[in-house]
Scaffold this motif. Structure first.
Motif: not given
Length: 181
Positions: A23-49
């Protein structure tokens, strides 16, 4: 109990800290593309999917904006919202849980044959008027747990706020740059 059901998700302290860090990493993103990348990479790791994708709503269509996965997904593709499971989650404003993509009437099996995906959950980003969806994918048949669904839904809410922030920041930067030419 709230609209998400029981809050007894079995989330560990380590998982809660991972979620907070995301959530902190998402909140710090100031552009949509890096936000989307951060979301996908970190959520995959968190879920283990095996994969995560971020889908954006475009009127009657959806756009697969980003993904992080063990194999090909649909990044860069556009589909009619009514024809895909991410669109279904957006249009119905609720999660879509699919334990077997080859045995669910909401799924077009041909779209999944070139991928590794056998099970998924996709949740809308935003409640009243979703602006997109987040999908998590598994290579094997998978029964989504209450903990995984909680993590997905909480992340979707944080993503909605982060997207608004990033879009505002991008508009502000455009205004500051002034007219071209």
């Amino acid at each position: 109990m709230d609209s998400w059901g029981s809050l007894d998700t079995g989330i560990s302290t380590q998982e809660a800290l991972g979620l907070a860090e995301l959530f902190v990493h998402l909140a710090r993103c100031q552009q949509v593309r890096p936000l989307a990348r951060t979301l996908c990479v970190e959520l995959k790791q968190l879920l283990g999917c095996d994969g995560v994708t971020m889908v954006l709503s475009e009127d009657a269509h959806v756009y697969y904006a980003e993904s992080e996965a063990i194999g090909p997904l649909w990044k860069g593709q556009r589909y009619e919202a009514a024809s895909c499971i991410s669109g279904w989650a957006i249009l119905h404003r609720q999660p879509a849980i699919v334990e077997d993509v080859y045995n669910d009437e909401r799924i077009t099996p041909e779209w999944y044959r070139p991928t590794f995906v056998n099970a998924l959950v996709t949740v809308p980003i935003g409640d009243e008027k979703p602006i997109g969806a987040i999908g998590a994918y598994w290579a094997e048949k998978h029964k989504v747990t209450p903990k995984e669904l909680f993590i997905m839904r909480a992340t979707a809410e944080a993503t909605a706020a982060a997207l608004c922030h990033a879009e505002f920041h991008e508009e502000l930067e455009t205004m500051r740059a002034g007219p071209k030419g």
